[in-house]
Write an enzyme that holds these catalytic residues in place. Structure first.
Site, PDB file in Angstrom:
ATOM      1  N   GLU A 101       0.838  -1.207   0.000  1.00 55.01           N
ATOM      2  CA  GLU A 101       0.000   0.000   0.000  1.00 55.01           C
ATOM      3  C   GLU A 101       0.872   1.255   0.000  1.00 55.01           C
ATOM      4  OE1 GLU A 101      -2.537  -1.074   3.293  1.00 55.01           O
ATOM      5  OE2 GLU A 101      -3.513  -2.569   2.019  1.00 55.01           O
ATOM      6  N   GLU A 176       3.897 -10.947   0.636  1.00 51.85           N
ATOM      7  CA  GLU A 176       2.492 -10.575   0.489  1.00 51.85           C
ATOM      8  C   GLU A 176       2.161 -10.314  -0.984  1.00 51.85           C
ATOM      9  OE1 GLU A 176       0.817  -8.826   4.288  1.00 51.85           O
ATOM     10  OE2 GLU A 176       1.865  -7.164   3.356  1.00 51.85           O
ATOM     11  N   GLY A 182      -6.464  -8.082   0.951  1.00 47.17           N
ATOM     12  CA  GLY A 182      -7.818  -7.544   1.072  1.00 47.17           C
ATOM     13  C   GLY A 182      -8.804  -8.047   0.027  1.00 47.17           C
TER      14      GLY A 182
END
Ligand code: PGA
Length: 260
Positions: A101, A176, A182
């Site tokens: 992010e 990740e 998400g």
């Protein structure tokens, strides 16, 4: 000796001071009966670090604190930023760097992450270094190329020779996949384990001493935790959405530790 598995809660931009306090009091109580089965790290927003630290000092020494970001400079004209020295004052042990992010939404480059790693070393903080491929990378068969690039860009000789290599056994590397964060989609645990082996091999080759824990992150839940944790080579998990309730996060810890 086998190290206990590690469970990291990344709250992202959720839970303020009051919510953080009640969460940690709740989690501390739940964990009190099994203090040694897992290493637990909580990464609250900056504003809740101080309060979180006070609660953990009183209650549960087995839970460590991480910040979600850091600036690479020790101080200066960087409006809105936080330095590693400031994080040390709040009682943090770890800092998440390289989260996708931050890379995607805030334009962080490998060079920025490299500088952040240097700042952590100077301050005596430990990295939770996140790496991950995008869906396009994966579809193009370039997963390892991406991960290899992200790792080698930060593990430079100058940093390793400045003392960084001595702490590598205490690092967390979080694999990740960007497409799993998400989304509810996850890779097969066997595929994750294969990537983890490649990461450990690269670290052994470039750093030459100590093996970090390599964790998986991306849509970890109560439903899939046991499958991930029973797979050799997966040393723990970094949990986002499912870590926001202490009850759910504790279930993930308990089921994950049991499966290991
Ligand atoms: P998620 O987030 O568990 O909500 O997919 C993981 C992460 O971003 O670290």
């Amino acid at each position: 000796m086998q190290r206990p598995p590690c469970f990291i809660a990344n709250w992202k931009m959720n839970l303020g001071v009051a919510a953080a306090k009640s969460y940690l009091m709740d989690l501390s109580k739940r964990c009190a009966d099994n203090p040694d089965v897992a290493k637990i790290i909580i990464a609250p927003p900056f504003t809740a670090l101080d309060a979180a630290s006070s609660i953990l000092k009183e209650g549960q020494p087995g839970i460590a604190l991480a910040a979600q970001n850091v600036h690479f400079a020790p101080s200066g004209a960087y409006t809105g930023e936080i330095s590693s020295e400031m994080l040390c004052e709040t009682g943090c042990t770890y800092v998440i760097i390289g989260h996708s992010e931050r890379r995607i939404l805030f334009g962080e480059s490998d060079e920025d992450i490299h500088k952040k790693l240097g700042a952590l070393r100077k301050a005596g903080l430990l990295p939770i270094l996140c790496i991950g491929e995008t869906r396009q990378d994966r579809q193009a068969g370039k997963t390892w190329q991406r991960l290899n690039g992200q790792l080698t860009a930060v593990l430079t000789d100058d940093l390793l020779e400045s003392g960084l290599a001595d702490t590598v056994a205490d690092w967390m590397i979080a694999y990740e996949p960007v497409w799993a964060i998400g989304t509810g989609e996850t890779p097969e645990p066997e595929d994750v384990a294969e990537v983890h082996l490649q990461i450990q091999a690269l670290i052994a080759e470039t750093v030459g001493k100590g093996a970090p824990r390599v964790l998986y992150g991306g849509s970890v839940s109560e439903k899939n935790i046991a499958d991930f944790m029973k797979t050799p080579g997966i040393d723990g998990v970094l949990v986002g959405g499912a870590s926001l309730s202490p009850e759910t996060f504790f279930k993930i810890i308990a089921q994950g530790a049991k499966a290991k």
